[in-house]
Motif scaffolding. Sequence first.
Motif, PDB file in Angstrom:
ATOM      1  N   PRO A   1      -4.178   4.250  12.648  1.00 29.43           N
ATOM      2  CA  PRO A   1      -2.803   4.923  12.075  1.00 29.43           C
ATOM      3  C   PRO A   1      -1.613   4.558  12.861  1.00 29.43           C
TER       4      PRO A   1
ATOM      5  N   MET B   1       0.792  -1.315  -0.003  1.00 28.82           N
ATOM      6  CA  MET B   1       0.147  -0.078  -0.152  1.00 28.82           C
ATOM      7  C   MET B   1       0.704   1.499   0.078  1.00 28.82           C
TER       8      MET B   1
ATOM      9  N   GLN C   1      -7.600   2.755   7.380  1.00 27.66           N
ATOM     10  CA  GLN C   1      -9.089   2.374   6.811  1.00 27.66           C
ATOM     11  C   GLN C   1      -9.299   1.192   6.378  1.00 27.66           C
ATOM     12  N   GLU C   2      -8.349   0.883   5.254  1.00 26.57           N
ATOM     13  CA  GLU C   2      -8.528  -0.423   4.287  1.00 26.57           C
ATOM     14  C   GLU C   2      -8.328  -1.736   5.202  1.00 26.57           C
TER      15      GLU C   2
ATOM     16  N   LYS D   1      -0.646   5.237  -0.975  1.00 23.12           N
ATOM     17  CA  LYS D   1      -1.483   5.356   0.043  1.00 23.12           C
ATOM     18  C   LYS D   1      -0.973   6.037   1.231  1.00 23.12           C
ATOM     19  N   SER D   2      -1.684   6.765   1.858  1.00 21.76           N
ATOM     20  CA  SER D   2      -1.207   7.504   3.206  1.00 21.76           C
ATOM     21  C   SER D   2      -1.424   6.557   4.426  1.00 21.76           C
ATOM     22  N   ASN D   3      -1.054   6.787   5.667  1.00 22.14           N
ATOM     23  CA  ASN D   3      -1.261   5.784   6.862  1.00 22.14           C
ATOM     24  C   ASN D   3      -2.520   6.061   7.036  1.00 22.14           C
ATOM     25  N   LYS D   4      -3.407   7.146   7.084  1.00 18.23           N
ATOM     26  CA  LYS D   4      -4.765   7.165   7.145  1.00 18.23           C
ATOM     27  C   LYS D   4      -5.433   6.117   6.439  1.00 18.23           C
ATOM     28  N   GLU D   5      -5.363   6.195   5.150  1.00 15.13           N
ATOM     29  CA  GLU D   5      -5.719   5.282   4.016  1.00 15.13           C
ATOM     30  C   GLU D   5      -5.745   4.004   4.405  1.00 15.13           C
ATOM     31  N   ILE D   6      -4.227   3.721   4.547  1.00  7.69           N
ATOM     32  CA  ILE D   6      -4.153   2.071   4.968  1.00  7.69           C
ATOM     33  C   ILE D   6      -4.712   1.775   6.105  1.00  7.69           C
TER      34      ILE D   6
END
Length: 222
Positions: free
Chosen positions: A187, A169, A181-182, A174-179
Amino acid sequence: MSSEAPTGTTTVVIADDHSIIRDAIYDLLSVATLPGAADSPGNFEIVGTAENGLEAIAAIKAKRPGLLFLDVSMPLAGGAEIIHDVRRWSPDTRIVIFTGVTSPSVLAGILEAGADAIFSKLSPARDMLAKLPLILMGERYVAPELTDIIRKGQQGETLTGRERQVLNMIVMGKSNKEIAQELNISPKTVEKHRGSVMLKLEVHSVAQLMARALKDGLIDAT
């Protein structure tokens, strides 16, 4: 048994899909003299050459040479497949790999298949000549720069499944926040995995991490 000429010369098959490499090895061995041998050249007798994997296997079956110089990336048959056939048809043949491959998994697979020595095509020819006596006596050798690649690849294999997910990721941007969430994690946990991955792979920035992941084949095809 491998083929040895009555004069004590070692018979050789050279297998590489590039004629310039075959010719270079041919010329090198034509004038090479092993330490402790007579001053005149002739310790090696080239009994066959091959420009693809099937030709290499056929030459091994027909000649049973003492020494095989083999490129692992050739048409029609791959390096590990050829090595397995060499071990079947001519178990005493010493297998010396010349390669431009830098994939840790490929290099480790070649060793596991039974190669006796691996040299980089960027290595000086004198390094190979210096090691040949030991290789012919049964010792194994891997060029230091390739040993380092294999070692780093093995470090990559120690990544956990979650760390590999995070690594992929990160490479996707992808950012830490996006990772988080997925993967349904915090975070803070993502940052912990990121730090662990970078520590294991011995990198200090995202750019280095991405370069290492691409080079070592750590990115999932999906």
